[in-house]
Motif scaffolding. Structure first.
Motif, short mmCIF file in Angstrom:
data_model
loop_
_atom_site.label_atom_id
_atom_site.label_comp_id
_atom_site.label_asym_id
_atom_site.label_seq_id
_atom_site.Cartn_x
_atom_site.Cartn_y
_atom_site.Cartn_z
N ALA A 1 9.23 7.06 -4.06
CA ALA A 1 10.74 6.21 -4.48
C ALA A 1 11.55 5.72 -3.11
CB ALA A 1 11.53 6.58 -5.82
N ARG A 2 12.15 6.90 -2.62
CA ARG A 2 12.17 7.15 -1.14
C ARG A 2 11.75 5.79 -0.42
NH1 ARG A 2 15.31 12.36 0.62
NH2 ARG A 2 13.11 13.28 0.30
N LEU A 3 10.06 6.24 -0.30
CA LEU A 3 10.21 5.86 1.12
C LEU A 3 9.50 4.34 0.96
CD1 LEU A 3 7.70 5.39 3.11
CD2 LEU A 3 6.40 6.39 1.33
N ASP A 4 9.43 4.10 -0.30
CA ASP A 4 9.93 2.38 -1.30
C ASP A 4 11.35 1.91 -1.08
OD1 ASP A 4 7.67 2.42 -2.49
OD2 ASP A 4 8.17 3.14 -4.42
N ALA A 5 12.41 2.63 -0.74
CA ALA A 5 13.38 2.42 -0.41
C ALA A 5 13.66 1.88 0.44
CB ALA A 5 14.87 3.29 -1.49
N ARG B 1 18.66 0.33 11.31
CA ARG B 1 20.57 0.63 11.97
C ARG B 1 20.38 1.83 12.76
NH1 ARG B 1 20.29 5.18 5.79
NH2 ARG B 1 19.25 3.55 4.93
N ILE B 2 21.70 2.62 13.57
CA ILE B 2 22.49 2.92 14.77
C ILE B 2 21.89 3.91 14.90
CG2 ILE B 2 24.13 1.20 15.01
CD1 ILE B 2 25.83 3.29 14.04
N PRO B 3 21.56 4.96 15.79
CA PRO B 3 21.19 6.21 15.30
C PRO B 3 22.31 7.42 14.61
CG PRO B 3 21.19 5.65 17.45
CD PRO B 3 21.79 4.53 17.21
N SER B 4 23.18 7.26 14.81
CA SER B 4 23.93 7.88 13.77
C SER B 4 23.95 7.45 12.38
CB SER B 4 25.81 7.95 14.40
OG SER B 4 26.25 6.42 14.02
N ASP B 5 23.46 6.69 11.84
CA ASP B 5 22.97 6.19 10.42
C ASP B 5 21.63 6.52 10.87
OD1 ASP B 5 24.25 5.39 7.82
OD2 ASP B 5 24.07 3.05 9.30
N TYR B 6 21.17 7.35 10.84
CA TYR B 6 20.22 8.18 10.34
C TYR B 6 19.84 8.80 8.86
CZ TYR B 6 21.00 12.97 11.56
OH TYR B 6 21.13 14.01 11.22
N PRO B 7 18.87 8.64 8.21
CA PRO B 7 18.94 8.99 6.87
C PRO B 7 18.88 10.56 6.84
CG PRO B 7 17.24 8.11 6.88
CD PRO B 7 17.37 7.87 8.27
N ARG B 8 20.45 11.12 6.48
CA ARG B 8 20.98 12.59 6.42
C ARG B 8 19.83 13.57 5.40
NH1 ARG B 8 24.49 10.85 9.66
NH2 ARG B 8 25.32 12.00 11.51
N ASP B 9 19.66 12.86 4.84
CA ASP B 9 19.18 13.28 3.34
C ASP B 9 17.96 13.33 3.22
OD1 ASP B 9 19.24 10.69 2.77
OD2 ASP B 9 17.89 10.84 0.95
N LEU B 10 16.77 13.04 4.53
CA LEU B 10 15.65 13.20 4.56
C LEU B 10 15.73 14.39 5.28
CD1 LEU B 10 13.10 11.77 3.72
CD2 LEU B 10 13.26 10.21 5.84
N GLU B 11 16.45 15.39 5.62
CA GLU B 11 16.19 16.07 6.58
C GLU B 11 15.80 17.35 5.96
OE1 GLU B 11 19.17 16.90 10.33
OE2 GLU B 11 20.52 15.77 8.90
N ALA B 12 15.93 17.45 4.44
CA ALA B 12 15.53 18.11 3.61
C ALA B 12 14.04 18.16 3.11
CB ALA B 12 16.88 18.24 2.85
N TRP C 1 0.67 -1.67 0.08
CA TRP C 1 -0.11 0.25 0.00
C TRP C 1 0.62 1.73 -0.05
CZ3 TRP C 1 1.43 3.04 4.81
CH2 TRP C 1 2.01 2.30 5.22
N TRP C 2 2.19 1.00 0.33
CA TRP C 2 3.10 1.95 0.52
C TRP C 2 3.33 2.55 -0.56
CZ3 TRP C 2 3.85 -2.32 2.69
CH2 TRP C 2 5.48 -3.24 1.90
N HIS C 3 3.10 2.40 -2.03
CA HIS C 3 3.64 2.57 -3.06
C HIS C 3 2.23 3.67 -3.62
CE1 HIS C 3 6.71 -0.12 -3.33
NE2 HIS C 3 5.98 -1.50 -3.72
N LEU C 4 1.56 3.51 -3.30
CA LEU C 4 0.46 4.30 -3.41
C LEU C 4 0.99 5.64 -3.52
CD1 LEU C 4 -2.97 2.49 -1.56
CD2 LEU C 4 -2.72 3.24 -4.02
N TYR C 5 1.45 6.30 -2.40
CA TYR C 5 1.93 7.71 -2.29
C TYR C 5 3.26 7.94 -2.97
CZ TYR C 5 1.20 7.47 2.58
OH TYR C 5 -0.25 7.16 3.87
N LYS C 6 3.93 6.84 -4.15
CA LYS C 6 4.24 7.38 -5.32
C LYS C 6 5.32 8.17 -4.81
CE LYS C 6 0.17 6.75 -8.59
NZ LYS C 6 0.72 5.59 -9.02
#
Length: 456
Positions: A55-59, A244-255, A48-53
């Motif tokens: 690609a980053r969420l899908d990954a 993942r450990i906390p320091s490895d959070y997806p930093r690109d998502l902050e933007a 169902w998450w594909h409904l949001y279209k």
């Protein structure tokens, strides 16, 4: 007697009783909340998450489904239960045992050193359970049902993982939108503060007005750290669910400043599809089936356990070892019956029957909970959609009012206090709108999770 008992299986055959909640007519019909705008009775997409279209969420969801620690635990537990199925199936295979013995005897006491005659015994026994009462078959049935229940439990973890990833992803992006809105409000209020300070220095305004403008600016700035903290919390939660450990959070998502949204009405299916899809319902149903098979396992103890067996062996002195005359062979049924302890057997049957009634109650309760949860999620989703539409209109009006008040104040046609009030209303409207946007995505994910999709 053994031949007459062949084909008999102890205990009841499994079926869902007519009185079960699952057999009530209204359970499989259309969902009550499925008649509202924004949802359609179409089948729910497995992913169902594909409904949001997005690609980053899908990954992110794909990564979590491959690395999540709770899923690894559920997979290991499923492997353990599958091994129990193999153990149960092994009970109806051939059983063999081999024995060997060598003995020496001396006659005349320890003081006489006479040569001691030695003898040996070699043997092998083979037996095959006939399972005339069906106890082994019921035990295998029970183990397989429990394995399917463990699989459904694993699937339920997949549903939770997919929902948790999507929820935290949406919250990070929603916090990004809220952060941008808050900074815009601060920028507007800072510009107003600059005007107020200039007018105060020119004697066209009072210090009271400039201090009120300063207070409003500081109040809006104070909201930004909370938004940043909420965003970090969601990022750390997203990292954890992906293994993942906390320091490895997806930093690109902050933007991220785009909240995931659905372009089409949300598909919800009907009650029949809900019963088949939700893993917790499948788990409860399989555990009820296993408990029913357990009655047969207990009842089989009331009957004799019959096996076909045979043995071959050689027993003689060492000097005639392995000669034809030393071998012996026997074939015949082996009967084992724990008689007359019928009190114990009947107590175990009563216990198994009670466990089956408990499992049926759990099955019924799980269905009722699933229907209640889904209808509640549908209702909450519809109310949040309506509230968001009202708040969007209110925010647009507050924006226009703030701009109009600033224009009128520049031409001296309205007091400076009106500008501050209009800007305060605009800031409050933006804050409530950001909160409603986050809530809408939460309600969507609540509904998707209630529908039970995402494990397929």
């Amino acid at each position: 007697m053994a031949l007459l008992m062949t084909g008999c299986v102890a205990g009841p055959d499994y079926r869902v009783p007519d009185v079960a909640i699952a057999n009530r007519p209204g359970v499989t019909q259309a969902l009550l909340g499925g008649r509202n705008d924004g949802v359609v009775p179409a089948p729910l997409s497995p992913h169902w998450w594909h409904l949001y279209k997005d690609a980053r969420l899908d990954a992110f969801v794909a990564e979590a489904l491959a690395t999540n620690t709770d899923l690894r635990t559920a997979e290991a537990n499923l492997g353990r239960v599958d091994a129990l199925v193999g153990e149960a199936e092994a009970a109806r295979t051939l059983t063999t045992d081999v024995s060997g013995q060598t003995t020496g005897s001396r006659i005349g006491g320890p003081t006489r050193f006479l040569p001691a005659p030695f003898s040996y015994a070699l043997g092998m026994n083979v037996s095959y359970p006939l399972d005339l009462a069906g106890g082994i078959r019921r035990a295998i049935e029970e183990a397989r049902d429990q394995s399917e229940a463990a699989q459904a439990a694993r699937d339920q973890v997949r549903v939770i993982v997919a929902a948790t990833v999507t929820r935290n992803y949406a919250r990070v992006c929603a916090d990004g939108v809220a952060l941008a809105a808050a900074r815009h409000v601060v920028a507007v209020q800072r510009a107003t503060l600059d005007v107020a300070l200039r007018m105060t220095s020119e004697g066209r305004s009072t210090r009271f007005d400039s201090e009120r403008a300063r207070t409003a600016t500081f109040a809006s700035e104070a909201a930004i750290p909370d938004i940043l903290a909420d965003q970090k919390t969601a990022l750390f939660a997203l990292a954890a669910v992906m293994g993942r450990i906390p320091s490895d959070y997806p930093r690109d998502l902050e933007a991220c400043t785009t909240i995931p949204s659905l372009a089409l009405p949300l598909p919800v299916g009907d009650g029949a599809a809900l019963l088949m899809r939700r893993p917790d319902i499948r788990k409860a149903e399989r555990l009820f089936a296993a408990a029913t098979a357990g009655i047969g396992v207990a009842e089989a103890d009331l009957y004799p356990q019959v096996s076909l067996g045979g043995s071959v062996g050689s027993t003689t002195s060492i000097t005639h070892a392995l000669t034809l005359s030393s071998f012996g062979l026997s074939v015949g049924p082996l009967v084992s019956w724990s008689f007359p302890n019928r009190v114990l057997a009947n107590a175990r049957i009563a216990q198994a029957g009670a466990e089956a009634h408990v499992a049926l109650g759990t099955f019924d309760g799980t269905i009722l909970f699933a229907l209640k949860q889904t209808e509640t999620a549908l209702s909450a989703y519809m109310r949040t959609r309506e509230r968001l539409e009202d708040l969007e209109r209110a925010a647009n009006s507050a924006d226009k009012a703030s701009g109009a008040a600033e224009t009128l104040q520049r031409f001296g046609r309205t007091p400076f206090l009106d500008v501050l009030k209009a800007q305060a209303n605009y800031a409050d409207a933006q804050a409530r709108l950001s909160s409603a946007r986050i809530e809408l995505v939460d309600r969507q994910i609540d509904l998707f999770q209630a529908l039970g999709g995402g494990w397929e």
